[in-house]
Design a protein around this motif. Structure first.
Motif, PDB file in Angstrom:
ATOM      1  N   TYR A  52      14.328  99.245  34.642  1.00 47.38           N
ATOM      2  CA  TYR A  52      14.267  97.935  33.975  1.00 47.38           C
ATOM      3  C   TYR A  52      13.484  96.947  34.839  1.00 47.38           C
ATOM      4  CZ  TYR A  52      16.016  93.584  31.871  1.00 47.38           C
ATOM      5  OH  TYR A  52      16.122  92.355  31.287  1.00 47.38           O
ATOM      6  N   LEU A  53      13.814  96.891  36.127  1.00 50.75           N
ATOM      7  CA  LEU A  53      13.143  95.954  37.023  1.00 50.75           C
ATOM      8  C   LEU A  53      11.681  96.341  37.226  1.00 50.75           C
ATOM      9  CD1 LEU A  53      13.925  93.456  38.622  1.00 50.75           C
ATOM     10  CD2 LEU A  53      14.365  94.921  40.594  1.00 50.75           C
ATOM     11  N   GLY A  54      11.409  97.646  37.356  1.00 54.65           N
ATOM     12  CA  GLY A  54      10.041  98.096  37.546  1.00 54.65           C
ATOM     13  C   GLY A  54       9.149  97.793  36.358  1.00 54.65           C
ATOM     14  N   VAL A  55       9.670  98.009  35.150  1.00 53.58           N
ATOM     15  CA  VAL A  55       8.895  97.731  33.938  1.00 53.58           C
ATOM     16  C   VAL A  55       8.588  96.239  33.830  1.00 53.58           C
ATOM     17  CG1 VAL A  55       8.991  97.715  31.417  1.00 53.58           C
ATOM     18  CG2 VAL A  55       9.696  99.752  32.672  1.00 53.58           C
ATOM     19  N   LEU A  56       9.570  95.401  34.133  1.00 51.02           N
ATOM     20  CA  LEU A  56       9.331  93.960  34.107  1.00 51.02           C
ATOM     21  C   LEU A  56       8.261  93.562  35.121  1.00 51.02           C
ATOM     22  CD1 LEU A  56      12.876  92.304  33.736  1.00 51.02           C
ATOM     23  CD2 LEU A  56      11.083  92.539  32.007  1.00 51.02           C
ATOM     24  N   GLY A  57       8.295  94.168  36.304  1.00 49.12           N
ATOM     25  CA  GLY A  57       7.287  93.866  37.311  1.00 49.12           C
ATOM     26  C   GLY A  57       5.892  94.266  36.865  1.00 49.12           C
ATOM     27  N   ILE A  58       5.778  95.444  36.231  1.00 48.70           N
ATOM     28  CA  ILE A  58       4.479  95.904  35.730  1.00 48.70           C
ATOM     29  C   ILE A  58       3.970  94.980  34.627  1.00 48.70           C
ATOM     30  CG2 ILE A  58       3.324  97.769  34.489  1.00 48.70           C
ATOM     31  CD1 ILE A  58       5.187  99.710  35.971  1.00 48.70           C
ATOM     32  N   ILE A  59       4.859  94.594  33.710  1.00 45.81           N
ATOM     33  CA  ILE A  59       4.469  93.676  32.631  1.00 45.81           C
ATOM     34  C   ILE A  59       3.975  92.347  33.200  1.00 45.81           C
ATOM     35  CG2 ILE A  59       5.354  92.316  30.694  1.00 45.81           C
ATOM     36  CD1 ILE A  59       7.198  94.654  30.035  1.00 45.81           C
ATOM     37  N   PHE A  60       4.687  91.840  34.207  1.00 45.54           N
ATOM     38  CA  PHE A  60       4.262  90.589  34.845  1.00 45.54           C
ATOM     39  C   PHE A  60       2.881  90.751  35.476  1.00 45.54           C
ATOM     40  CE2 PHE A  60       3.856  88.047  38.713  1.00 45.54           C
ATOM     41  CZ  PHE A  60       4.059  86.767  38.214  1.00 45.54           C
ATOM     42  N   GLY A  61       2.666  91.862  36.176  1.00 46.66           N
ATOM     43  CA  GLY A  61       1.379  92.088  36.818  1.00 46.66           C
ATOM     44  C   GLY A  61       0.230  92.145  35.836  1.00 46.66           C
ATOM     45  N   SER A 106       8.740  89.256  42.248  1.00 45.86           N
ATOM     46  CA  SER A 106       8.489  89.710  43.623  1.00 45.86           C
ATOM     47  C   SER A 106       7.785  91.060  43.628  1.00 45.86           C
ATOM     48  CB  SER A 106       9.813  89.812  44.385  1.00 45.86           C
ATOM     49  OG  SER A 106      10.497  88.578  44.404  1.00 45.86           O
ATOM     50  N   VAL A 107       8.212  91.960  42.746  1.00 40.96           N
ATOM     51  CA  VAL A 107       7.615  93.288  42.659  1.00 40.96           C
ATOM     52  C   VAL A 107       6.218  93.226  42.047  1.00 40.96           C
ATOM     53  CG1 VAL A 107       7.809  95.550  41.551  1.00 40.96           C
ATOM     54  CG2 VAL A 107       9.822  94.495  42.577  1.00 40.96           C
ATOM     55  N   GLY A 108       6.055  92.394  41.011  1.00 42.24           N
ATOM     56  CA  GLY A 108       4.809  92.387  40.249  1.00 42.24           C
ATOM     57  C   GLY A 108       3.721  91.493  40.797  1.00 42.24           C
ATOM     58  N   LEU A 109       4.040  90.626  41.762  1.00 41.16           N
ATOM     59  CA  LEU A 109       3.035  89.675  42.245  1.00 41.16           C
ATOM     60  C   LEU A 109       1.874  90.376  42.932  1.00 41.16           C
ATOM     61  CD1 LEU A 109       2.341  86.699  42.438  1.00 41.16           C
ATOM     62  CD2 LEU A 109       3.527  86.619  44.642  1.00 41.16           C
ATOM     63  N   PHE A 110       2.166  91.413  43.715  1.00 41.76           N
ATOM     64  CA  PHE A 110       1.096  92.156  44.391  1.00 41.76           C
ATOM     65  C   PHE A 110       0.165  92.799  43.358  1.00 41.76           C
ATOM     66  CE2 PHE A 110      -0.542  96.131  46.218  1.00 41.76           C
ATOM     67  CZ  PHE A 110      -1.203  95.628  47.325  1.00 41.76           C
ATOM     68  N   GLN A 111       0.751  93.410  42.330  1.00 43.76           N
ATOM     69  CA  GLN A 111      -0.060  94.031  41.277  1.00 43.76           C
ATOM     70  C   GLN A 111      -0.876  92.981  40.545  1.00 43.76           C
ATOM     71  OE1 GLN A 111       2.191  95.967  38.212  1.00 43.76           O
ATOM     72  NE2 GLN A 111       0.402  96.216  36.904  1.00 43.76           N
TER      73      GLN A 111
END
Length: 318
Positions: free
Chosen positions: A102-111, A188-193
């Motif tokens: 769930y958290l990973g998918v949200l990070g990818i969507i944000f990126g 936090s996860v998606g900002l780098f992407q």
């Protein structure tokens, strides 16, 4: 060579790869100091209790015998039992993997939703204040480690502004409350992407906008927006897809740190707690699951390459 042959070849190579990872994890755990039988007792360590627990868990057996027993259990689909909780490890992994996904998918969507539009706008408005501001932000996103970004967001929006929760998660995943808990760690996860996407899209877009077919499209009367979206953007997205594997691996590694900082009940937090308590079955299982996930990402990327570029299929057959 068709896609089925490429898939079969990659799956065949996965067997020694996964076996090597399992051996490496097991050997590393043998070298890690600390006895789980002592740690589970706290400050009042009883040597008799320690000896009894070591025998019960089979930690007094030769390393080779322990590894064979673990490998045999894995082949049966048995990930073992936690030394600390006494629960089956597979039962513990299920909900934790769901929270991490769930958290990973949200990070990818944000990126994707932030990075690609930012890169397009920056390229279209090249050498403007918008362009410079975007590049400064993306440079910060690329430079700061994920744990620093997480701490800054936690301090700003959690402690100071008190807009969002700084730790934990809601009971149900698909709720607005869960989204509030997940927003800061996902960013936090998606900002780098997002930063990589923005810089890559900007560079590619500047190159594409100078091509003759873009100038021809504008000469035919197409608006700038339609020219960018219909003719330039599809070509710009090719490098983004090329780096898909890099993005996903970064998300997986970032989750391990972010979940610890935000107390997110995912697989990264489970791994951290298991390492502190020397819960060997959990550490081995989580390490193997993460390694297989990264390998699966590489496999998917290889298949996408083979589908998009026939030359990859030809090279795979040589």
């Amino acid at each position: 060579m068709n896609l089925s042959a490429v898939l079969a070849r990659r799956l065949l190579f996965s067997i020694p790869t996964v076996a090597g990872i399992a051996i490496t994890v097991f050997v590393v755990l043998l070298l890690v100091p600390g006895n789980p039988a002592d740690l589970i007792q706290g400050e009042m360590v009883n040597p008799e209790v320690t000896r009894s627990l070591v025998q019960k868990w089979g930690l007094d057996q030769p390393p080779l015998q322990r590894f064979v027993r673990w490998g045999t259990s894995l082949l049966r689909g048995d990930f073992g039992t936690s030394l600390v909780t006494g629960r089956p490890v597979l039962e513990m992994l299920g909900p934790r993997v769901a929270f991490s996904l769930y958290l990973g998918v949200l990070g990818i969507i944000f990126g994707i939703l932030v990075g690609i539009p930012a890169g397009v706008v920056s390229a279209v408005k090249s050498n403007s204040a918008t362009d410079y501001s975007t590049m400064v932000v993306t440079l910060a996103g690329l430079s700061l480690p994920v744990f620093v970004t997480a701490l800054v967001l936690q301090l700003t929006f959690g402690f100071r502004l008190r807009w969002l929760p700084i730790s934990g998660a809601a009971e149900s995943i698909f709720t607005v409350e869960m989204l509030r808990y997940a927003l800061l760690p996902a960013v936090s996860v998606g900002l780098f992407q997002a930063a990589i996407n923005a810089r890559l899209v900007r560079t590619s877009m500047l190159e594409v906008l100078g091509q003759d077919y873009i100038q021809t499209a504008r000469a035919k009367g197409l608006t700038r927006l339609r020219t960018v979206v219909r003719h330039a953007l599809p070509n710009v997205l090719i490098p983004v897809v090329t780096l898909l594997g890099v993005y996903l691996r970064a998300v997986i590694s970032g989750l391990l740190l972010v979940e610890i900082i935000f107390g997110w009940p995912g697989i990264g937090r489970l791994f951290y707690d298991a390492v502190r308590q020397r819960d060997y079955p959990v550490i081995q299982s989580v390490s193997l699951v993460i390694a297989i996930a990264i390998y699966a990402v590489n496999l998917v990327v290889d298949l996408v390459y083979a589908y998009l570029d026939p030359r990859v299929r030809v090279e795979a057959g040589n």
